[in-house]
Write a protein that holds these residues in place. Structure first.
Motif, PDB file in Angstrom:
ATOM      1  N   LEU A   9       3.665  31.780   6.802  1.00  0.00           N
ATOM      2  CA  LEU A   9       2.922  33.326   6.892  1.00  0.00           C
ATOM      3  C   LEU A   9       2.743  33.294   8.455  1.00  0.00           C
ATOM      4  O   LEU A   9       2.160  32.182   9.226  1.00  0.00           O
ATOM      5  N   SER A  10       2.851  34.050   9.037  1.00  0.00           N
ATOM      6  CA  SER A  10       3.274  34.740  10.188  1.00  0.00           C
ATOM      7  C   SER A  10       2.910  36.286  10.831  1.00  0.00           C
ATOM      8  O   SER A  10       3.389  36.640  10.331  1.00  0.00           O
ATOM      9  N   VAL A  11       1.574  36.386  12.308  1.00  0.00           N
ATOM     10  CA  VAL A  11       1.764  37.732  12.346  1.00  0.00           C
ATOM     11  C   VAL A  11       1.619  37.919  13.874  1.00  0.00           C
ATOM     12  O   VAL A  11       0.976  36.868  14.041  1.00  0.00           O
ATOM     13  N   ALA A  20      -6.412  43.008   9.359  1.00  0.00           N
ATOM     14  CA  ALA A  20      -6.878  42.354   8.271  1.00  0.00           C
ATOM     15  C   ALA A  20      -5.786  42.614   6.969  1.00  0.00           C
ATOM     16  O   ALA A  20      -5.171  42.652   7.647  1.00  0.00           O
ATOM     17  N   LEU A  21      -5.738  41.227   6.511  1.00  0.00           N
ATOM     18  CA  LEU A  21      -4.243  41.025   5.737  1.00  0.00           C
ATOM     19  C   LEU A  21      -5.016  41.931   3.871  1.00  0.00           C
ATOM     20  O   LEU A  21      -5.662  41.325   3.973  1.00  0.00           O
ATOM     21  N   SER A  22      -4.036  42.502   3.409  1.00  0.00           N
ATOM     22  CA  SER A  22      -4.476  42.908   2.238  1.00  0.00           C
ATOM     23  C   SER A  22      -3.201  42.800   1.331  1.00  0.00           C
ATOM     24  O   SER A  22      -2.244  43.073   1.602  1.00  0.00           O
ATOM     25  N   GLY A  23      -3.470  42.773   0.117  1.00  0.00           N
ATOM     26  CA  GLY A  23      -2.086  42.113  -0.901  1.00  0.00           C
ATOM     27  C   GLY A  23      -2.541  43.616  -2.323  1.00  0.00           C
ATOM     28  O   GLY A  23      -3.825  43.650  -2.441  1.00  0.00           O
ATOM     29  N   TRP A  90     -10.069  41.412   1.133  1.00  0.00           N
ATOM     30  CA  TRP A  90      -9.546  41.165   2.445  1.00  0.00           C
ATOM     31  C   TRP A  90      -9.767  40.268   3.051  1.00  0.00           C
ATOM     32  O   TRP A  90     -10.273  39.122   2.545  1.00  0.00           O
ATOM     33  N   ALA A  91      -8.333  40.260   3.795  1.00  0.00           N
ATOM     34  CA  ALA A  91      -8.819  38.038   4.675  1.00  0.00           C
ATOM     35  C   ALA A  91      -8.119  38.427   5.854  1.00  0.00           C
ATOM     36  O   ALA A  91      -7.487  39.559   6.884  1.00  0.00           O
ATOM     37  N   ILE A 137       2.003  41.984   0.991  1.00  0.00           N
ATOM     38  CA  ILE A 137       0.611  41.808   2.018  1.00  0.00           C
ATOM     39  C   ILE A 137       0.970  42.442   2.994  1.00  0.00           C
ATOM     40  O   ILE A 137       2.004  42.749   3.652  1.00  0.00           O
ATOM     41  N   THR A 138      -0.366  43.974   2.557  1.00  0.00           N
ATOM     42  CA  THR A 138      -0.233  45.193   4.192  1.00  0.00           C
ATOM     43  C   THR A 138      -1.044  44.375   5.888  1.00  0.00           C
ATOM     44  O   THR A 138      -2.481  43.834   5.319  1.00  0.00           O
ATOM     45  N   VAL A 139      -0.451  44.324   6.889  1.00  0.00           N
ATOM     46  CA  VAL A 139      -1.731  44.245   7.634  1.00  0.00           C
ATOM     47  C   VAL A 139      -2.618  45.259   8.194  1.00  0.00           C
ATOM     48  O   VAL A 139      -2.169  46.542   7.742  1.00  0.00           O
ATOM     49  N   LYS A 140      -3.524  45.748   8.197  1.00  0.00           N
ATOM     50  CA  LYS A 140      -4.713  46.510   8.981  1.00  0.00           C
ATOM     51  C   LYS A 140      -5.268  45.647   9.818  1.00  0.00           C
ATOM     52  O   LYS A 140      -5.613  45.352   9.855  1.00  0.00           O
ATOM     53  N   TYR A 141      -5.483  47.338  10.726  1.00  0.00           N
ATOM     54  CA  TYR A 141      -5.530  46.488  11.666  1.00  0.00           C
ATOM     55  C   TYR A 141      -7.055  47.593  11.666  1.00  0.00           C
ATOM     56  O   TYR A 141      -7.162  48.820  11.079  1.00  0.00           O
ATOM     57  N   MET A 142      -8.011  47.029  12.404  1.00  0.00           N
ATOM     58  CA  MET A 142      -9.450  47.508  12.070  1.00  0.00           C
ATOM     59  C   MET A 142     -10.431  47.920  13.684  1.00  0.00           C
ATOM     60  O   MET A 142      -9.591  47.687  14.755  1.00  0.00           O
TER      61      MET A 142
END
Length: 142
Positions: A9-11, A20-23, A90-91, A137-142
């Motif tokens: 896994l890499s971002v 954050a990441l959400s599944g 979220w992770a 898996i989605t990247v969520k910008y906070m």
């Protein structure tokens, strides 16, 4: 249980970013446990099983970090440790022992996938069963 599989896994962001990441379970309603992802349904609508995701060995911007989870959309955080990353949480990543995500430019981790098949006595006899688990898996910008 099936053998564990590890996926890299890499971002990578252009600059340090709070995210954050959400599944998302792409086979909703087919998991045999509430915090996992489904493996699909048999022809007689029996749940085939589930798989779970665990974040292992996270490194962000060359530093060892802790995987964090939030059950309330990012308001509060806690370390995941060696537990599974629950499908509805979220992770994110932060300092070990901390409770807040950190802005990160690049994170790499091992995503461990563990799958479990339900009792096969409930499956249609003589029929080939396709294991069909899928998650996004989605990247969520906070």
């Amino acid at each position: 249980n099936l053998d564990s599989v590890t996926i890299p896994l890499s971002v990578l962001c252009d600059a340090s970013t709070l995210f954050a990441l959400s599944g998302t379970d792409n086979r909703p309603g087919s998991s045999t446990i509430p915090d996992g992802y489904g493996l699909g349904l048999t022809s007689n609508s029996q749940k085939i099983g589930n798989f779970t995701l665990s974040i292992k060995n996270p490194v962000a911007d060359t530093l060892v970090v802790a995987a964090l989870e939030s059950s309330d959309g990012g308001t509060t955080w806690r370390e995941i440790g060696n537990a599974i990353w629950q499908s509805m949480y979220w992770a994110a990543f932060g300092k070990p022992g901390g409770t807040q995500p950190a802005p990160i430019k690049e994170v790499k981790a091992d995503l461990q996938v563990d799958a479990e098949i339900a009792r096969t006595s409930l499956f249609p006899q003589g029929e080939e069963i396709q294991i069909d688990g899928s998650a996004t898996i989605t990247v969520k910008y906070m």
